[in-house]
Design a protein around this motif. Structure first.
Motif, PDB file in Angstrom:
ATOM      1  N   MET A 128       1.149  11.019 -12.762  1.00 42.09           N
ATOM      2  CA  MET A 128       2.420  10.976 -12.067  1.00 42.09           C
ATOM      3  C   MET A 128       3.062   9.617 -12.330  1.00 42.09           C
ATOM      4  SD  MET A 128       2.102  14.043 -10.407  1.00 42.09           S
ATOM      5  CE  MET A 128       3.721  13.985  -9.781  1.00 42.09           C
ATOM      6  N   GLU A 129       4.357   9.604 -12.241  1.00 37.65           N
ATOM      7  CA  GLU A 129       5.108   8.370 -12.438  1.00 37.65           C
ATOM      8  C   GLU A 129       5.095   7.526 -11.161  1.00 37.65           C
ATOM      9  OE1 GLU A 129       6.491   7.352 -15.327  1.00 37.65           O
ATOM     10  OE2 GLU A 129       5.514   9.097 -16.189  1.00 37.65           O
ATOM     11  N   PRO A 130       5.304   6.217 -11.288  1.00 41.53           N
ATOM     12  CA  PRO A 130       5.428   5.380 -10.083  1.00 41.53           C
ATOM     13  C   PRO A 130       6.600   5.858  -9.224  1.00 41.53           C
ATOM     14  CG  PRO A 130       5.105   4.020 -12.031  1.00 41.53           C
ATOM     15  CD  PRO A 130       5.340   5.425 -12.519  1.00 41.53           C
ATOM     16  N   LEU A 131       6.495   5.659  -7.921  1.00 42.82           N
ATOM     17  CA  LEU A 131       7.560   6.067  -7.002  1.00 42.82           C
ATOM     18  C   LEU A 131       8.690   5.049  -6.942  1.00 42.82           C
ATOM     19  CD1 LEU A 131       5.284   7.409  -4.156  1.00 42.82           C
ATOM     20  CD2 LEU A 131       6.677   8.770  -5.737  1.00 42.82           C
ATOM     21  N   ALA A 132       8.412   3.824  -7.319  1.00 43.18           N
ATOM     22  CA  ALA A 132       9.414   2.759  -7.332  1.00 43.18           C
ATOM     23  C   ALA A 132       9.000   1.723  -8.363  1.00 43.18           C
ATOM     24  CB  ALA A 132       9.518   2.112  -5.952  1.00 43.18           C
ATOM     25  N   GLU A 133       9.935   0.903  -8.768  1.00 43.66           N
ATOM     26  CA  GLU A 133       9.619  -0.149  -9.731  1.00 43.66           C
ATOM     27  C   GLU A 133       8.582  -1.090  -9.133  1.00 43.66           C
ATOM     28  OE1 GLU A 133      11.845  -3.766 -12.057  1.00 43.66           O
ATOM     29  OE2 GLU A 133      13.010  -1.976 -11.586  1.00 43.66           O
ATOM     30  N   GLY A 134       7.537  -1.349  -9.879  1.00 45.43           N
ATOM     31  CA  GLY A 134       6.497  -2.246  -9.412  1.00 45.43           C
ATOM     32  C   GLY A 134       5.413  -1.585  -8.581  1.00 45.43           C
ATOM     33  N   SER A 135       5.587  -0.298  -8.263  1.00 40.46           N
ATOM     34  CA  SER A 135       4.550   0.389  -7.491  1.00 40.46           C
ATOM     35  C   SER A 135       3.515   0.957  -8.455  1.00 40.46           C
ATOM     36  CB  SER A 135       5.156   1.518  -6.653  1.00 40.46           C
ATOM     37  OG  SER A 135       5.534   2.613  -7.466  1.00 40.46           O
ATOM     38  N   GLY A 136       2.375   1.307  -7.911  1.00 41.46           N
ATOM     39  CA  GLY A 136       1.355   1.957  -8.722  1.00 41.46           C
ATOM     40  C   GLY A 136       1.741   3.407  -8.974  1.00 41.46           C
ATOM     41  N   PHE A 137       0.912   4.086  -9.724  1.00 38.29           N
ATOM     42  CA  PHE A 137       1.183   5.482 -10.011  1.00 38.29           C
ATOM     43  C   PHE A 137       1.010   6.320  -8.755  1.00 38.29           C
ATOM     44  CE2 PHE A 137       0.114   3.746 -14.149  1.00 38.29           C
ATOM     45  CZ  PHE A 137       1.183   4.219 -14.898  1.00 38.29           C
ATOM     46  N   ALA A 138       1.804   7.372  -8.651  1.00 38.97           N
ATOM     47  CA  ALA A 138       1.734   8.279  -7.516  1.00 38.97           C
ATOM     48  C   ALA A 138       0.645   9.320  -7.760  1.00 38.97           C
ATOM     49  CB  ALA A 138       3.079   8.969  -7.333  1.00 38.97           C
ATOM     50  N   VAL A 183       3.935   7.356  10.631  1.00 40.09           N
ATOM     51  CA  VAL A 183       3.346   6.231   9.912  1.00 40.09           C
ATOM     52  C   VAL A 183       4.266   5.907   8.743  1.00 40.09           C
ATOM     53  CG1 VAL A 183       1.383   5.475   8.516  1.00 40.09           C
ATOM     54  CG2 VAL A 183       0.993   6.923  10.520  1.00 40.09           C
ATOM     55  N   ASP A 184       4.618   4.632   8.595  1.00 40.78           N
ATOM     56  CA  ASP A 184       5.462   4.238   7.475  1.00 40.78           C
ATOM     57  C   ASP A 184       4.666   4.273   6.184  1.00 40.78           C
ATOM     58  OD1 ASP A 184       7.784   3.801   8.953  1.00 40.78           O
ATOM     59  OD2 ASP A 184       7.238   1.734   9.403  1.00 40.78           O
ATOM     60  N   ALA A 185       5.238   4.932   5.186  1.00 42.17           N
ATOM     61  CA  ALA A 185       4.625   4.946   3.855  1.00 42.17           C
ATOM     62  C   ALA A 185       5.187   3.764   3.071  1.00 42.17           C
ATOM     63  CB  ALA A 185       4.949   6.259   3.150  1.00 42.17           C
ATOM     64  N   ARG A 186       4.395   3.224   2.166  1.00 44.68           N
ATOM     65  CA  ARG A 186       4.900   2.131   1.330  1.00 44.68           C
ATOM     66  C   ARG A 186       6.108   2.580   0.528  1.00 44.68           C
ATOM     67  NH1 ARG A 186      -0.646   0.130  -1.382  1.00 44.68           N
ATOM     68  NH2 ARG A 186      -1.676  -0.519   0.526  1.00 44.68           N
ATOM     69  N   TYR A 187       6.016   3.805   0.023  1.00 44.11           N
ATOM     70  CA  TYR A 187       7.086   4.388  -0.786  1.00 44.11           C
ATOM     71  C   TYR A 187       7.273   5.827  -0.348  1.00 44.11           C
ATOM     72  CZ  TYR A 187       5.615   0.413  -3.573  1.00 44.11           C
ATOM     73  OH  TYR A 187       5.264  -0.850  -3.976  1.00 44.11           O
ATOM     74  N   ALA A 188       8.509   6.277  -0.330  1.00 46.03           N
ATOM     75  CA  ALA A 188       8.797   7.656   0.059  1.00 46.03           C
ATOM     76  C   ALA A 188       8.228   8.616  -0.979  1.00 46.03           C
ATOM     77  CB  ALA A 188      10.294   7.863   0.193  1.00 46.03           C
ATOM     78  N   LEU A 241       5.181  17.556  -5.642  1.00 46.57           N
ATOM     79  CA  LEU A 241       5.367  16.465  -4.693  1.00 46.57           C
ATOM     80  C   LEU A 241       4.358  15.364  -4.991  1.00 46.57           C
ATOM     81  CD1 LEU A 241       6.961  15.450  -2.225  1.00 46.57           C
ATOM     82  CD2 LEU A 241       5.137  16.399  -0.797  1.00 46.57           C
ATOM     83  N   ALA A 242       4.864  14.156  -5.169  1.00 48.43           N
ATOM     84  CA  ALA A 242       4.034  12.989  -5.461  1.00 48.43           C
ATOM     85  C   ALA A 242       4.159  12.001  -4.310  1.00 48.43           C
ATOM     86  CB  ALA A 242       4.491  12.336  -6.763  1.00 48.43           C
ATOM     87  N   ALA A 243       3.044  11.332  -3.988  1.00 49.41           N
ATOM     88  CA  ALA A 243       3.055  10.360  -2.890  1.00 49.41           C
ATOM     89  C   ALA A 243       2.199   9.156  -3.257  1.00 49.41           C
ATOM     90  CB  ALA A 243       2.536  11.004  -1.609  1.00 49.41           C
ATOM     91  N   ASP A 244       2.404   8.088  -2.512  1.00 49.21           N
ATOM     92  CA  ASP A 244       1.613   6.875  -2.699  1.00 49.21           C
ATOM     93  C   ASP A 244       0.194   7.115  -2.196  1.00 49.21           C
ATOM     94  OD1 ASP A 244       1.588   3.925  -3.301  1.00 49.21           O
ATOM     95  OD2 ASP A 244       0.978   3.878  -1.193  1.00 49.21           O
ATOM     96  N   TRP A 245      -0.771   6.610  -2.922  1.00 53.01           N
ATOM     97  CA  TRP A 245      -2.180   6.769  -2.623  1.00 53.01           C
ATOM     98  C   TRP A 245      -2.546   6.281  -1.226  1.00 53.01           C
ATOM     99  CZ3 TRP A 245      -6.892   8.449  -3.070  1.00 53.01           C
ATOM    100  CH2 TRP A 245      -7.965   7.649  -2.711  1.00 53.01           C
TER     101      TRP A 245
END
Length: 116
Positions: free
Chosen positions: A1-11, A59-64, A72-76
């Protein structure tokens, strides 16, 4: 999966992760919510929303979470914290000499693992 935002890890792919761990993943077409349950803990995600529900508590996720090619992809971190998972990425750091002196660092990602 692609990163959810610039500088984030892979989703991670939400359904695939949940089902491979032995959990259940249900999409509600009316609301667009995806509910993933593993080890008795439910996580509700929605593409584009920064907050997820963990057993009904926001709970706040680091990235949406985001839809990527119909998945659907999400932050680990959402799953790591809520389900008590461990994991990491194996990597190799290589320092390459540059013309004129100095070095350039190259990171080679080798493998990603999950410890249920």
């Amino acid at each position: 999966m692609e990163p959810l935002a610039e500088g984030s890890g892979f989703a991670v792919p939400v359904r695939e992760l949940t089902e491979r761990l032995g959990g259940a993943c249900v999409w509600d077409a009316a609301t667009g919510d995806v509910t993933c349950t593993y080890r008795g803990v439910s996580i509700v995600l929605h593409a584009g929303r920064d907050a997820v529900l963990v057993d009904g508590e926001p709970v706040d996720a680091r990235y949406a979470p985001a839809e990527q090619d119909g998945v659907l992809a999400a932050d680990w971190s959402v799953f790591e914290d809520a389900w008590g998972l461990g994991g990491g990425v194996l990597r190799e750091k290589v320092e390459l000499p540059q013309d004129g002196g100095g070095t350039n660092v190259e990171i080679n990602w080798l493998d990603w693992y999950i410890i249920p």
